[in-house]
Motif scaffolding. Structure first.
Motif, PDB file in Angstrom:
ATOM      1  N   ARG A 187      42.689  34.063  35.737  1.00 56.91           N
ATOM      2  CA  ARG A 187      43.326  35.270  36.261  1.00 56.91           C
ATOM      3  C   ARG A 187      43.280  35.323  37.789  1.00 56.91           C
ATOM      4  O   ARG A 187      44.266  35.664  38.445  1.00 56.91           O
ATOM      5  N   ARG A 188      42.136  34.979  38.367  1.00 56.40           N
ATOM      6  CA  ARG A 188      41.961  35.149  39.808  1.00 56.40           C
ATOM      7  C   ARG A 188      42.546  34.007  40.635  1.00 56.40           C
ATOM      8  O   ARG A 188      42.735  34.149  41.841  1.00 56.40           O
ATOM      9  N   THR A 189      42.786  32.861  40.007  1.00 51.71           N
ATOM     10  CA  THR A 189      43.400  31.742  40.741  1.00 51.71           C
ATOM     11  C   THR A 189      44.876  31.605  40.421  1.00 51.71           C
ATOM     12  O   THR A 189      45.516  30.640  40.849  1.00 51.71           O
ATOM     13  N   HIS A 190      45.434  32.567  39.693  1.00 52.80           N
ATOM     14  CA  HIS A 190      46.837  32.469  39.273  1.00 52.80           C
ATOM     15  C   HIS A 190      47.776  32.408  40.476  1.00 52.80           C
ATOM     16  O   HIS A 190      48.769  31.670  40.468  1.00 52.80           O
ATOM     17  N   ILE A 191      47.458  33.152  41.514  1.00 50.57           N
ATOM     18  CA  ILE A 191      48.330  33.189  42.695  1.00 50.57           C
ATOM     19  C   ILE A 191      48.042  32.022  43.637  1.00 50.57           C
ATOM     20  O   ILE A 191      48.955  31.301  44.051  1.00 50.57           O
ATOM     21  N   THR A 192      46.775  31.825  43.966  1.00 50.94           N
ATOM     22  CA  THR A 192      46.424  30.801  44.953  1.00 50.94           C
ATOM     23  C   THR A 192      46.417  29.402  44.363  1.00 50.94           C
ATOM     24  O   THR A 192      46.663  28.426  45.076  1.00 50.94           O
ATOM     25  N   GLY A 193      46.112  29.291  43.068  1.00 51.14           N
ATOM     26  CA  GLY A 193      46.008  27.976  42.447  1.00 51.14           C
ATOM     27  C   GLY A 193      44.789  27.206  42.886  1.00 51.14           C
ATOM     28  O   GLY A 193      44.639  26.020  42.574  1.00 51.14           O
ATOM     29  N   SER A 194      43.872  27.872  43.598  1.00 47.33           N
ATOM     30  CA  SER A 194      42.698  27.190  44.141  1.00 47.33           C
ATOM     31  C   SER A 194      41.439  28.014  43.915  1.00 47.33           C
ATOM     32  O   SER A 194      41.389  29.187  44.281  1.00 47.33           O
ATOM     33  N   PHE A 195      40.438  27.400  43.328  1.00 43.37           N
ATOM     34  CA  PHE A 195      39.148  28.063  43.136  1.00 43.37           C
ATOM     35  C   PHE A 195      38.507  28.381  44.488  1.00 43.37           C
ATOM     36  O   PHE A 195      37.954  29.457  44.694  1.00 43.37           O
ATOM     37  N   ASN A 196      38.610  27.455  45.415  1.00 44.63           N
ATOM     38  CA  ASN A 196      37.978  27.639  46.724  1.00 44.63           C
ATOM     39  C   ASN A 196      38.577  28.796  47.513  1.00 44.63           C
ATOM     40  O   ASN A 196      37.942  29.332  48.421  1.00 44.63           O
ATOM     41  N   ALA A 197      39.812  29.179  47.171  1.00 45.55           N
ATOM     42  CA  ALA A 197      40.501  30.221  47.940  1.00 45.55           C
ATOM     43  C   ALA A 197      40.212  31.635  47.433  1.00 45.55           C
ATOM     44  O   ALA A 197      40.764  32.592  47.960  1.00 45.55           O
ATOM     45  N   VAL A 198      39.336  31.763  46.419  1.00 43.51           N
ATOM     46  CA  VAL A 198      39.034  33.079  45.846  1.00 43.51           C
ATOM     47  C   VAL A 198      37.638  33.514  46.302  1.00 43.51           C
ATOM     48  O   VAL A 198      36.635  33.011  45.801  1.00 43.51           O
ATOM     49  N   PRO A 199      37.531  34.442  47.255  1.00 41.42           N
ATOM     50  CA  PRO A 199      36.228  34.823  47.833  1.00 41.42           C
ATOM     51  C   PRO A 199      35.205  35.344  46.828  1.00 41.42           C
ATOM     52  O   PRO A 199      34.007  35.164  47.023  1.00 41.42           O
ATOM     53  N   VAL A 200      35.671  35.972  45.738  1.00 39.66           N
ATOM     54  CA  VAL A 200      34.715  36.558  44.798  1.00 39.66           C
ATOM     55  C   VAL A 200      33.863  35.483  44.127  1.00 39.66           C
ATOM     56  O   VAL A 200      32.767  35.766  43.642  1.00 39.66           O
ATOM     57  N   PHE A 201      34.325  34.240  44.124  1.00 41.34           N
ATOM     58  CA  PHE A 201      33.550  33.149  43.545  1.00 41.34           C
ATOM     59  C   PHE A 201      32.616  32.493  44.558  1.00 41.34           C
ATOM     60  O   PHE A 201      31.853  31.593  44.212  1.00 41.34           O
ATOM     61  N   HIS A 202      32.661  32.911  45.802  1.00 43.27           N
ATOM     62  CA  HIS A 202      31.876  32.265  46.857  1.00 43.27           C
ATOM     63  C   HIS A 202      30.419  32.740  46.874  1.00 43.27           C
ATOM     64  O   HIS A 202      30.089  33.805  46.352  1.00 43.27           O
ATOM     65  N   TYR A 203      29.587  31.927  47.495  1.00 43.10           N
ATOM     66  CA  TYR A 203      28.193  32.300  47.757  1.00 43.10           C
ATOM     67  C   TYR A 203      27.990  32.347  49.269  1.00 43.10           C
ATOM     68  O   TYR A 203      28.209  31.356  49.956  1.00 43.10           O
TER      69      TYR A 203
END
Length: 230
Positions: free
Chosen positions: A157-173
């Protein structure tokens, strides 16, 4: 218990300690995987260490061992040992992906991680989801959780637009993509799409009008093959 052949970076004590803990745990439950299975579990642990060091290419790495052999126990052993020595590895973030909320709950209930070491990000439409999001550091503080637990649906759901895991801040540490990523059990990170053979036939004409005769023939063959399967 016979020690399996070690993989590329297995000299790291993180891998060795975690594997030793896993062996001791298996002894307490009278679980005796064969040498080939133990080699697979060792390499699963070592893969997490290799990710931590940035020594792996950006690919998917699959452990093909059957369920029940001990993959989840291996991951737990690695997580515990990493948390005990996270400062030695510059406290790089970890994320674990699961299919269902119940799997996350089971993992947390049995792994017993320190509350300040992890966070959970799942949908909150159910009571279990709300309860999970409140565990650890709490959903409002997951960017500070060294270990993040989430579902594959959240990734889709959260990478649907960006197509990139790295580009989604909520997954960052701490503002950076998490270095270690592990998908427990199945890895289904895509969406099902259905294309009818008749739709493909319509593309044949489009390809022909554009002069793409080779493509048109390939589409025609594909459509005919699909009709043959019906």
């Amino acid at each position: 218990m016979t020690e399996p052949r070690r993989s590329a970076f297995s000299g790291d004590t993180l891998t060795l300690r975690a594997f030793s803990d896993l062996q001791r745990f298996f002894e307490t439950i009278d679980h005796s995987p064969n040498v080939k299975m133990m080699a697979g579990l060792y390499n699963t642990i070592d893969n997490l260490t290799l990710q931590l060091h940035g020594k792996l290419a950006a690919n998917y790495y699959v452990c093909s061992l059957e369920p029940g052999i001990g993959k989840t126990s291996a991951i737990k052993a690695w997580i515990h040992n990493y948390l005990n020595r996270a400062e030695e590895y510059s406290r790089k973030g970890v994320v674990l992906f699961f299919d269902r909320h119940a799997e996350i709950k089971s993992f947390l209930d049995t792994c017993k991680l320190p509350a300040d070491s992890y966070g959970v990000l799942v949908g909150d439409s159910t009571e279990m989801g709300k309860s999970l999001n409140a565990r650890g550091v709490g959903i409002d503080n997951i960017g500070n959780a060294l270990v993040l637990f989430t579902t594959k649906q959240q990734v889709i759901r959260r990478t649907h637009i960006t197509g990139s895991f790295n580009a989604v801040p909520v997954f960052h540490y701490l503002g950076k993509p998490r270095a270690v990523r592990c998908w427990d059990e199945s890895m289904i990170a895509g969406r099902d799409l259905t294309v009818n053979a008749s739709d493909i036939f319509e593309l044949v004409g489009t390809a022909e009008r554009r002069g793409e005769m080779e493509l048109a023939e390939q589409l025609r063959c594909l459509a005919m093959a699909l009709y043959g399967c019906a």
